[in-house]
Design a protein around this motif. Structure first.
Motif, PDB file in Angstrom:
ATOM      1  N   MET A  13      -5.180   5.603   6.637  1.00 28.24           N
ATOM      2  CA  MET A  13      -4.082   4.679   6.359  1.00 28.24           C
ATOM      3  C   MET A  13      -3.580   4.052   7.660  1.00 28.24           C
ATOM      4  O   MET A  13      -3.085   4.751   8.534  1.00 28.24           O
ATOM      5  CB  MET A  13      -2.948   5.438   5.672  1.00 28.24           C
ATOM      6  CG  MET A  13      -3.396   6.116   4.398  1.00 28.24           C
ATOM      7  SD  MET A  13      -2.282   7.424   3.880  1.00 28.24           S
ATOM      8  CE  MET A  13      -1.303   6.595   2.656  1.00 28.24           C
ATOM      9  N   CYS A  18       1.554   1.498   3.049  1.00 33.47           N
ATOM     10  CA  CYS A  18       2.603   2.438   3.415  1.00 33.47           C
ATOM     11  C   CYS A  18       3.355   1.961   4.656  1.00 33.47           C
ATOM     12  O   CYS A  18       4.395   2.494   4.992  1.00 33.47           O
ATOM     13  CB  CYS A  18       2.023   3.826   3.647  1.00 33.47           C
ATOM     14  SG  CYS A  18       0.731   3.908   4.881  1.00 33.47           S
ATOM     15  N   SER A  20       2.705   2.208   7.894  1.00 38.10           N
ATOM     16  CA  SER A  20       1.814   2.913   8.781  1.00 38.10           C
ATOM     17  C   SER A  20       1.627   2.452  10.204  1.00 38.10           C
ATOM     18  O   SER A  20       0.839   1.581  10.492  1.00 38.10           O
ATOM     19  CB  SER A  20       0.426   3.033   8.274  1.00 38.10           C
ATOM     20  OG  SER A  20      -0.166   2.503   7.299  1.00 38.10           O
ATOM     21  N   GLY A  22       0.867   5.136  11.488  1.00 40.06           N
ATOM     22  CA  GLY A  22       0.236   6.441  11.429  1.00 40.06           C
ATOM     23  C   GLY A  22      -1.249   6.469  11.510  1.00 40.06           C
ATOM     24  O   GLY A  22      -1.845   6.093  12.492  1.00 40.06           O
ATOM     25  N   GLY A  23      -1.897   6.851  10.475  1.00 44.02           N
ATOM     26  CA  GLY A  23      -3.317   7.131  10.544  1.00 44.02           C
ATOM     27  C   GLY A  23      -3.572   8.345   9.695  1.00 44.02           C
ATOM     28  O   GLY A  23      -4.515   9.105   9.942  1.00 44.02           O
ATOM     29  N   CYS A  24      -2.719   8.542   8.689  1.00 43.92           N
ATOM     30  CA  CYS A  24      -2.903   9.672   7.792  1.00 43.92           C
ATOM     31  C   CYS A  24      -4.250   9.558   7.102  1.00 43.92           C
ATOM     32  O   CYS A  24      -4.690   8.475   6.735  1.00 43.92           O
ATOM     33  CB  CYS A  24      -1.819   9.687   6.718  1.00 43.92           C
ATOM     34  SG  CYS A  24      -0.235  10.281   7.327  1.00 43.92           S
ATOM     35  N   LEU A  51       1.718  13.625   3.156  1.00 39.02           N
ATOM     36  CA  LEU A  51       1.937  12.180   3.242  1.00 39.02           C
ATOM     37  C   LEU A  51       3.429  11.933   3.193  1.00 39.02           C
ATOM     38  O   LEU A  51       4.183  12.740   2.654  1.00 39.02           O
ATOM     39  CB  LEU A  51       1.285  11.434   2.067  1.00 39.02           C
ATOM     40  CG  LEU A  51      -0.221  11.245   2.021  1.00 39.02           C
ATOM     41  CD1 LEU A  51      -0.577  10.392   0.815  1.00 39.02           C
ATOM     42  CD2 LEU A  51      -0.757  10.596   3.286  1.00 39.02           C
ATOM     43  N   CYS A  52       3.834  10.802   3.715  1.00 36.41           N
ATOM     44  CA  CYS A  52       5.250  10.463   3.624  1.00 36.41           C
ATOM     45  C   CYS A  52       5.492   9.703   2.318  1.00 36.41           C
ATOM     46  O   CYS A  52       4.558   9.305   1.635  1.00 36.41           O
ATOM     47  CB  CYS A  52       5.679   9.667   4.852  1.00 36.41           C
ATOM     48  SG  CYS A  52       5.358   7.919   4.736  1.00 36.41           S
ATOM     49  N   GLY A  55       3.536   6.456   1.651  1.00 38.50           N
ATOM     50  CA  GLY A  55       2.130   6.638   1.304  1.00 38.50           C
ATOM     51  C   GLY A  55       1.959   7.080  -0.141  1.00 38.50           C
ATOM     52  O   GLY A  55       0.996   6.728  -0.816  1.00 38.50           O
ATOM     53  N   CYS A 197       6.193   7.676  11.239  1.00 38.40           N
ATOM     54  CA  CYS A 197       5.068   7.962  12.130  1.00 38.40           C
ATOM     55  C   CYS A 197       5.087   6.948  13.266  1.00 38.40           C
ATOM     56  O   CYS A 197       4.118   6.248  13.510  1.00 38.40           O
ATOM     57  CB  CYS A 197       3.756   7.890  11.366  1.00 38.40           C
ATOM     58  SG  CYS A 197       3.539   6.364  10.420  1.00 38.40           S
ATOM     59  N   TYR A 202       2.805  11.243  14.167  1.00 36.21           N
ATOM     60  CA  TYR A 202       3.280  11.755  12.877  1.00 36.21           C
ATOM     61  C   TYR A 202       4.532  12.606  13.142  1.00 36.21           C
ATOM     62  O   TYR A 202       4.457  13.677  13.762  1.00 36.21           O
ATOM     63  CB  TYR A 202       2.175  12.585  12.225  1.00 36.21           C
ATOM     64  CG  TYR A 202       2.462  13.013  10.818  1.00 36.21           C
ATOM     65  CD1 TYR A 202       2.269  12.131   9.751  1.00 36.21           C
ATOM     66  CD2 TYR A 202       2.935  14.291  10.532  1.00 36.21           C
ATOM     67  CE1 TYR A 202       2.537  12.513   8.451  1.00 36.21           C
ATOM     68  CE2 TYR A 202       3.205  14.683   9.227  1.00 36.21           C
ATOM     69  CZ  TYR A 202       2.999  13.791   8.190  1.00 36.21           C
ATOM     70  OH  TYR A 202       3.270  14.163   6.893  1.00 36.21           O
TER      71      TYR A 202
HETATM   72  S1  SF4 Z   1       3.167   8.919   7.731  1.00 36.01           S
HETATM   73 FE1  SF4 Z   1       3.491   7.606   5.954  1.00 36.01          FE
HETATM   74  S2  SF4 Z   1       3.519   5.524   6.768  1.00 36.01           S
HETATM   75 FE2  SF4 Z   1       2.585   6.836   8.319  1.00 36.01          FE
HETATM   76  S3  SF4 Z   1       0.390   6.689   7.930  1.00 36.01           S
HETATM   77 FE3  SF4 Z   1       1.152   8.507   6.870  1.00 36.01          FE
HETATM   78  S4  SF4 Z   1       1.593   7.785   4.796  1.00 36.01           S
HETATM   79 FE4  SF4 Z   1       1.425   5.955   6.096  1.00 36.01          FE
END
Ligand code: SF4
Ligand code: SF4
Ligand code: SF4
Lengths: 745, 109
Positions: A13, A18, A20, A22-24, A51-52, A55, A197, A202
């Motif tokens: 991701m 989301c 992001s 991030g990089g989940c 996940l937040c 996401g 994130c 994160y």
């Molecule tokens: S923490 Fe949330 S916004 Fe960030 S990459 Fe993960 S799911 Fe997406």
């Protein structure tokens, strides 16, 4: 868990959806060509199954009835909200013709290419822009480019590379890696990491470290979950972070508790720094910052006396005119304590495998596009000639200078804008009205996005529908690991991915032929630096860490000769050392040593104004369920944070006769907006905190309402044009003055 | 059959709301329905203001029967960003509570 005949697609991701940074790693569950659920991937070391909320709300985002999924053209006046569905061919033909005309008549530089925050969008947007021939890549509205870039610039100057808190994210075994150790103390500097994130970090890794023994020192004007759990809380006046850093340096240096061996061997300019910080004894810092000197001294001793310790910092550091100076001073804290590229310290962060997703730095730009082009582009790049740091550090335009240029038409006129997933007016713009007026004058505006928002509604002539990460292929190397975004379903209706749109547009507009036929070819070409390709990464579960001994893997790379181009030990700076006295700053005409600068408007700087507006306003308070100005239309998320709320201390509210949940005005000399009062003892009696990016997608979109952005967007109280001396860092997002007034009727 | 429940060590709950959205997504709940809700608890002590978050299961929580029947974690437990939730037999959860002072157990029907 797959239900029925669902198919699972693993992906990364980093895109619209989301939000992001991030990089989940995620599992996308697909049934009958539709995404039914998105879950975390337990095998992915980044998020380890979590996940937040953003996401987890993807299905509602993707299949939202208001999502724009066909190309549109404006048929009424700008802002009238009259749109007509058109084909992709018509949309792209129109843009091609307009952009070619403009280039012929006014030069490619008269088209600006605008993005929002740093996710994978920087790749497609710069790719298209350089193909077209414009140098003007910009986050329009982000006054002083006040989001991470000032911190990155300071680190680049000081130590040649960037550092982040080491929460074991650079090692695939994460917390079980034998070479990793948790920071003994974590300084959380102006950030609530639980809300997201930020900067690719994160946030809940901090909680993971706390469970493994890390203790906290928190610097924040308000009380929050982290201050409740902190050993020391420095409750500072907003905007005085520079004085805190200088005060801590003063204590650590004068008490001799810095890492002498590291400083002797690896730092340059210690004596000059020592002399400079004499100007900031704790007593003086207390007066500036409101932080009792005992606490400052305690924090400095705990941090310096417990190695390894690390600093995690937030955007408020950038959001003051002296942003690059404040960041420099904080960087010096981890440098003189030797907490650099060590386990549990501030580890050096490099793009995984050396893969460039997009040219962040001038060095990467040169690597991708060659020195000649970069030189040529710099001649016309807005702000590059005003600010040596803008010119030499990154490929960005200086956003404040841009608006001034749009107003005056000097040295050349800006004619058109390509705005891709960026809500300028309802989001990052400081003084959005001024941005609105400047951008309204453009001849032609393309918006690429997923939903209508105040910016698209006010400005777009053509609207192109983009996709979420579930509907696209992309790649990510922002720190680690190296990953790919795998397409789980086709674009909803006619929507197309940013990469597809921009590759197609680039082919039509390029002055030199584009060597890629498909997005996949482009991605594989970029992944070559990592000795891999899309399919290989996908087969591995879509991520990979660099091999042992690789220059993008920690630790102690300065000893091993893994940081410099010449392969010598040391840091990638002119002196080869961590420069406490920055020769790069000096070369750029800046003070080579840090100093404190008072916010432009504050009790100390503008006492008369303070009488009229007796509260300090700090904006940009993050919500865990929204990403900047996004997600207000997603029911699962909006339900959890339904209204824009300012936080006010209970005693202050009582004096003003404001009750909990009451709608009131936040007001200053620049404007007023409406928000609901949240009365809480967590707020400092003198400080109002407000969230940014509020607009109401459920209200009228067309002018003049523009989804109520003028009524609720706190940036209407901020200003632009007061960037720092370096061109980076700026404005009053985080510290200005205000008053609260009751709404009568 | 042992009675199962949710264990939440709220000392580490950051109030991030992931459990709530995970639950809504799993059950496709709309209009405010959710199996769990997280409330903020602010308490001002003599020298410090404390902020805690308290997740509470609602009457819509079915302990993710469909998932747990297949040996999967409930959606909230899997996605809890602070990793402060666990699912299991109540008797086991009570034992876990012995060494985790700020914690809660819910055993919805
Ligand atoms: S923490 Fe949330 S916004 Fe960030 S990459 Fe993960 S799911 Fe997406
Ligand atoms: S166990 Fe399942 S149903 Fe209960 S709150 Fe968690 S996610 Fe919702
Ligand atoms: S997901 Fe975990 S940390 Fe987040 S609110 Fe729920 S219980 Fe708390």
């Amino acid at each position: 868990m797959a239900k029925g005949n669902e198919k699972i697609v693993n992906s990364t991701m980093w895109s619209a959806g989301c939000g992001s940074h991030g990089g989940c790693g995620c599992e996308i569950y697909v049934q009958d060509g539709k995404v039914v659920r998105v879950e975390g991937d337990k095998n992915h070391p980044f998020n380890m199954g979590r996940l937040c909320p953003k996401g987890l709300a993807i299905p509602q985002y993707m299949y939202h009835p208001d999502r724009v999924t066909h190309p549109l053209k404006r048929v009424g006046e700008r802002g009238e909200g009259k749109w007509q569905r058109i084909t992709w061919d018509e949309a792209l033909d129109t843009i091609e013709k307009k952009f070619k005309d403009i280039r012929e008549k006014h030069g490619a530089e008269s088209v600006i290419f605008c993005q929002g925050t740093g996710r994978d969008i920087g790749g497609p947007i710069t790719f298209l822009m350089y193909a077209y021939g414009s140098p003007n890549w910009v986050q329009v509205g982000l006054a002083g480019h006040a989001c991470y870039t000032p911190r990155l610039g300071a680190m680049f100057a000081t130590q040649g590379h960037y550092s982040v808190l080491d929460a074991s994210q650079f090692l695939e075994k994460r917390y079980d890696s034998p070479e990793w150790t948790p920071p003994k103390y974590i300084i959380l500097w102006a950030q609530n990491p639980a809300a997201g994130c930020f900067d690719g970090f994160y946030g809940h890794w901090i909680v993971d470290c706390m469970k493994r023994g890390s203790k906290l020192i928190v610097i924040d004007p308000c009380h929050n979950w982290f201050t409740s759990r902190a050993e020391v809380h420095l409750q500072n006046r907003p905007g005085t972070d520079g004085a805190i850093a200088l005060g801590m340096l003063n204590v650590i240096i004068n008490e001799g508790i810095y890492d002498k061996e590291f400083v002797d061997k690896w730092c340059y300019g210690f004596d000059e720094l020592k002399e400079r910080v004499q100007e900031y004894p704790p007593e003086k810092v207390e007066k500036i910052t409101w932080v009792p000197k005992e606490l400052l001294i305690q924090a400095a001793r705990l941090y310096a006396g417990n190695k390894p310790s690390a600093i995690q910092w937030g955007e408020p550091v950038d959001a003051m005119p002296a942003g690059t100076v404040v960041a420099q001073a904080i960087n010096q804290l981890w440098a003189i304590t030797g907490n650099i590229d060590n386990p549990g310290g501030n580890v050096i962060a490099r793009n995984s495998h050396g893969v460039t997703t997009y040219p962040f730095s001038s060095a990467e730009l040169t690597k991708l596009y060659g020195e000649d082009l970069v030189k040529k582009l710099n001649e016309k790049r807005i702000g590059a000639n005003d600010y040596p740091m803008i010119k030499n550090f990154r490929g960005w335009v200086q956003p404040d200078v841009l608006i001034e240029q749009m107003e005056t038409g000097k040295p050349y006129e800006v004619k058109a804008a390509w705005i891709q997933t960026s809500n300028i007016i309802g989001g990052q713009a400081a003084d959005p009205r001024r941005h609105y007026n400047a951008m309204k004058k453009l001849d032609f505006v393309v918006v690429v996005d997923l939903f209508q928002n105040p910016t698209s509604m006010a400005l777009a002539d053509i609207f192109l529908p983009a996709t979420t990460f579930c509907e696209k292929e992309s790649f990510r190397s922002w720190w680690q690991p190296l990953g790919v975004t795998v397409k789980a379903v086709d674009g909803v209706d006619e929507s197309r991915s940013d990469w597809e749109i921009n590759l197609e547009m680039a082919k039509r507009l390029a002055t030199n032929p584009i060597k890629y036929n498909t997005v996949r070819e482009l991605i594989d070409d970029r992944l070559k630096d990592g000795n891999t390709n899309f399919e290989k990464l996908k087969a591995k579960g879509c991520w990979e860490y660099p091999p042992e001994g690789h220059f993008t893997r920690p630790y102690y790379r300065y000893e091993k000769g893994l940081l410099r181009g010449d392969g010598q030990p040391g840091f990638d700076t002119p002196t080869g050392k961590v420069e406490l006295y920055s020769t790069r700053y000096e070369e750029w005409g800046l003070d080579p040593l840090p100093y404190y600068e008072e916010p432009k408007e504050s009790p100390a700087a503008t006492p008369e104004l303070y009488k009229k507006y007796p509260l300090i306003l700090t904006t940009g308070r993050r919500s865990p369920v929204f990403f900047h100005s996004e997600h207000r239309m997603i029911p699962w998320l909006r339900e959890l944070d339904p209204d824009p709320k300012f936080e006010i201390n209970d005693k202050t509210a009582e004096e003003l006769g404001v009750s909990n949940g009451e709608w009131a005005y936040i007001e200053n000399q620049r404007g007023k907006v409406k928000m609901k009062a949240k009365i809480t003892p967590t707020a400092h009696p003198k400080v109002i905190t407000a969230p940014h990016g509020w607009w109401l997608p459920e209200t009228e979109g067309k002018e003049p309402n523009l989804f109520s952005t003028w009524e609720y967007n706190i940036n209407n109280l901020t200003s632009m044009g007061n960037q720092g001396k370096s061109g980076f860092g700026g404005t009053d997002y985080r510290s200005s003055l205000c008053r609260i007034t009751k709404i009568k009727d | 059959m042992p009675r199962n429940g949710l264990f939440i060590e709220y000392e580490y709950c950051t109030g991030c709301h992931a459990c709530e959205v995970a639950c809504k997504q799993e059950h496709n709940f709309s209009d405010g329905m959710c199996g769990i809700r997280v409330d903020e608890l602010v308490t001002a002590g003599p020298d410090k203001v404390h902020v805690d978050f308290i997740p509470i299961t609602t009457r819509f929580c079915d302990l993710c029967a469909e998932r747990t029947a297949k040996g999967e974690q409930p959606a909230c437990v899997k996605h809890c960003q602070a990793i402060c939730m666990a699912y299991g037999p109540v008797t086991e959860l009570v034992k876990a509570m012995e060494d985790k002072p700020r914690s809660l157990i819910f055993a919805p029907k």
